[in-house]
Write a protein that holds these residues in place. Structure first.
Motif, mmCIF file in Angstrom:
data_model
loop_
_atom_site.group_PDB
_atom_site.id
_atom_site.type_symbol
_atom_site.label_atom_id
_atom_site.label_comp_id
_atom_site.label_asym_id
_atom_site.label_seq_id
_atom_site.Cartn_x
_atom_site.Cartn_y
_atom_site.Cartn_z
ATOM 1 N N SER A 129 -3.860 3.439 -0.909
ATOM 2 C CA SER A 129 -4.564 4.571 -1.522
ATOM 3 C C SER A 129 -5.391 4.084 -2.712
ATOM 4 C CB SER A 129 -3.570 5.627 -2.006
ATOM 5 O OG SER A 129 -2.674 5.943 -0.986
ATOM 6 N N LEU A 189 1.126 2.968 10.231
ATOM 7 C CA LEU A 189 1.249 4.348 9.736
ATOM 8 C C LEU A 189 1.857 4.345 8.334
ATOM 9 C CD1 LEU A 189 2.492 6.618 12.654
ATOM 10 C CD2 LEU A 189 0.263 6.558 11.534
ATOM 11 N N TYR A 212 -4.121 3.223 12.634
ATOM 12 C CA TYR A 212 -5.080 3.375 11.543
ATOM 13 C C TYR A 212 -6.008 4.564 11.755
ATOM 14 C CZ TYR A 212 -7.814 2.171 7.544
ATOM 15 O OH TYR A 212 -8.408 2.219 6.314
ATOM 16 N N ARG A 242 -0.579 2.744 5.814
ATOM 17 C CA ARG A 242 -1.773 3.528 5.530
ATOM 18 C C ARG A 242 -1.526 4.484 4.362
ATOM 19 N NH1 ARG A 242 -4.361 7.418 9.953
ATOM 20 N NH2 ARG A 242 -2.427 8.452 9.402
ATOM 21 N N GLU A 243 -0.279 4.949 4.261
ATOM 22 C CA GLU A 243 0.041 5.894 3.195
ATOM 23 C C GLU A 243 0.609 5.198 1.956
ATOM 24 O OE1 GLU A 243 -1.082 8.707 3.732
ATOM 25 O OE2 GLU A 243 -1.436 8.346 5.871
#
Lengths: 309, 333
Positions: free
Chosen positions: B224, B215, B142, B218-219
């Motif tokens: 988002s 990872l 993170y 997170r995207e």
């Protein structure tokens, strides 16, 4: 192919790992308040001082550390054994390492022979009862500790059928049961990996081409499919060797084989600092170089692999 | 690492039980765990109770009147279980079902009581490895950047350390009376040290897997979106990242339990794990092998502890594999 530069970097990496491991061992062993000669008996302080001086244990810790590191890295000298009198660690290892390596190589051969055979059989009979049987056996084999396998083997082949001797290492027959006990769990992993690899490869177009030109199933399997399907098995060999060498800690004890493993357990229990950490160093070097060799072999088997890692 | 986050999908349980072999494995595992859990309430001799008259007796088993001293000891250590046992079975007990060892101790009782220790160490060590591994991977994935690189570098180096050897050294060092005393002062007995150490070296793969997942998460678009709506770091981790991690975590934990149990058995076998008079499956396996001499072969001492280990570890591995396939349809062939 792997370039000389990456090779050099990898070798430096091995040296770095050894440095870390030696430091950890050193710190651990010097965490004992009493020191190696404090085994409950009252020793004359003068004698104790002499002993400590003889084994270079009376200097301040940082000085001991630097001297030990210097000896290990520059001269390859692992120091004296504290408990096996008049033996240096190098001498002990020179005697026991070949024994352990012989056992390890035999176990690896057992693992490869059984694993590849069973994996190929399961892949060729995919979905059938042979496949189910082999894969069930493999799950069981992965789960079984080697000392349980050893116990069953001893029960059957030493006491029931009296085919093999139990302890010691005076003839090749003494190696049979330990190698099987040590190799069987890894045979199970290899069988799984090889089966999966084969199944993936057997779906490829060029396999169909090979079949179309009239090759028998066996020829297709071993001449065309086996080589690419070996790749996962090859990359498993590094961890397998590491596992086999640590498994021999137990197996050597069971079968009373005078290898590195039995020396390690004894030395750890007897606070024989130099010997214990010598074994750990040798083991680390062996496993790291084996991993390096596996990566090199991988590049040879599969020309697509770049040696960039 | 996978680009698509792995999530719990509907129908996991259905896919799991439809796979051949899963149901029997679940049943076997449940029986083993249940028997170990209720062992103190079962009408069996105590695992440490010696009886020279029945030394090295083969499997058989007969009802008899329990030894009052043992019953008293059981009442002291496990008052509830002892009361339950007295209610249901009175002072009767079933002795010698799986045979006895050379000191006349009841093997069935030893296997069941040993199972308590082996399973407990396995669970606690797994828990320790989960806490460390998930925490490590979560932070690395993170926060990202330099910290991520540093933390993963540590994991890489740690992978190359021969932990089995280091742990044996560590445990041998901790056998020192003075150090053991200091540990006890901290509230750490032998068993706690054992599962802390085993868990403390078994978290590396978990950290890698969790980092990869984080990872990817997170995207992910929904993260988002949450960020665009003004959610802060802690809230995103709690509400969006953690709930989507449990799938991989559970799968990997299922596969960690047999691994750490094997480790415990290995250490106990070498005499470095659970200490007698405590019992664990590793100790029983080692005693079984020692009992094999030319004078007499007590096969039951080798076979039954081995069987207990094989059943438990085998079903756990099978369930772990099945769970992985059920949670990750991409792997379904």
């Amino acid at each position: 192919m792997i370039t000389p530069r990456t090779l050099l970097l990898r070798l430096l990496g091995v040296a770095g790992i050894v440095l870390v491991v030696v430091t950890v061992c050193f710190a651990l062993m010097h965490a004992v308040p009493g020191g190696p000669f404090d085994d409950g008996r009252d020793i004359d302080p003068a004698i104790k001082a002499n002993l400590l001086a003889r084994y270079d244990l009376d200097a301040p810790l940082p000085q001991q550390y630097v001297r030990y590191m210097g000896n290990v890295f520059l001269r390859g000298d692992l120091g004296p054994s504290l408990k096996l009198r008049d033996y240096s660690v190098n001498q002990v290892l020179a005697e026991s390492l070949p024994v352990s390596m012989t056992l390890g190589v035999c176990a690896l051969l057992v693992a490869l022979a059984i694993g590849l055979g069973a994996g190929a059989l399961a892949a060729a009979r995919r979905g059938g009862w042979v496949d189910t049987l082999v894969m069930g056996g493999a799950t069981l084999g992965i789960s079984l500790p080697n000392f349980v396998i050893a116990g069953l083997l001893v029960l059957l082949f030493v006491f029931h059928w009296r085919l093999f001797p139990l302890t010691g290492l005076t003839s090749p027959a003494h190696l049979v049961l330990p190698s099987i006990a040590l190799g069987l769990p890894f045979a199970a992993s290899i069988a799984r990996l090889f089966r999966t690899g084969l199944l993936e490869v057997l779906g490829e177009d060029w396999i169909r081409t090979a079949r179309a030109k009239g090759l028998t199933g066996r020829a297709v399997l071993w001449r065309h499919a086996a080589r690419p399907a070996m790749l996962p098995v090859v990359s498993f060999l590094g961890p397998a060797l590491a596992g086999i060498l640590s498994g021999s800690l137990v197996v050597e004890q069971i079968f009373a084989i005078p290898g590195m493993g039995s020396h390690f357990v004894d030395s750890a229990l007897n606070a024989d600092y130099y010997l214990a950490s010598g074994v750990v160093i040798v083991y680390t070097v062996l496993v790291s170089t084996a991993n390096l060799a596996v990566d090199l072999g991988y590049a040879l088997l599969d020309p697509r692999v770049e040696g960039s890692t | 690492m996978s680009a698509v986050p792995l999530r719990a999908r509907p129908g996991v349980w259905r896919r799991l039980v439809r796979r051949p072999g899963t149901r029997p494995a679940l049943v076997v595992l449940a029986i083993v765990v249940a028997l170990a859990a209720v062992a103190p309430a079962l009408p069996l001799p105590l695992p440490s109770e010696m009886d020279a008259r029945v030394a090295s007796a083969g499997p058989g088993g007969a009802w008899r009147v329990a030894d009052p001293v043992s019953l008293g000891q059981l009442a002291d250590d496990h008052p509830w279980a002892a009361a339950l046992r007295a209610q249901v079975f009175g002072d009767a007990e079933l002795a010698g079902v799986l045979g006895t060892d050379d000191l006349g101790r009841d093997l069935l009782a030893r296997v069941l009581w040993g199972g308590r220790v082996s399973l407990l160490v396995g669970l606690l060590a797994t828990l320790v490895s989960a806490v460390v591994g998930v925490g490590w991977g979560l932070v690395a994935g993170y926060v990202g950047g330099r910290l991520d690189q540093l933390m993963m570098r540590v994991v890489d180096v740690a992978y190359s350390i021969p932990f089995l050897f280091v742990v044996i050294l560590l445990i041998a060092v901790l056998r020192d009376e003075e150090l053991a005393g200091r540990m006890r002062a901290l509230g750490l007995d032998r068993l706690s040290v054992l599962y802390l150490v085993i868990g403390g070296i078994s978290w590396l793969t978990m950290a890698r897997i969790v980092r990869g997942q984080v990872l990817a998460l997170r995207e992910a678009p929904f993260v988002s979106a949450a960020r665009a709506l003004g959610a802060g770091g802690p809230r995103i981790v709690r509400a969006h990242v953690l709930p989507n991690l449990w799938g991989v975590v559970v799968v990997y934990l299922t596969l960690t339990v047999p691994r750490v149990m094997l480790f415990e058995a290995f250490l106990s076998f070498l005499g470095l794990g659970v200490e007698p008079p405590g019992v664990s499956w590793g100790i029983l396996a080692s005693e079984g092998l020692e009992s094999l001499t030319v004078l007499g072969v007590s096969w039951w001492l080798v076979v039954f502890p081995g069987l207990a280990l094989a059943l438990t570890l085998g079903t756990l591995n099978l369930l772990g594999d099945a769970l992985r396939d059920a949670l990750d349809p991409r792997l379904v062939r």
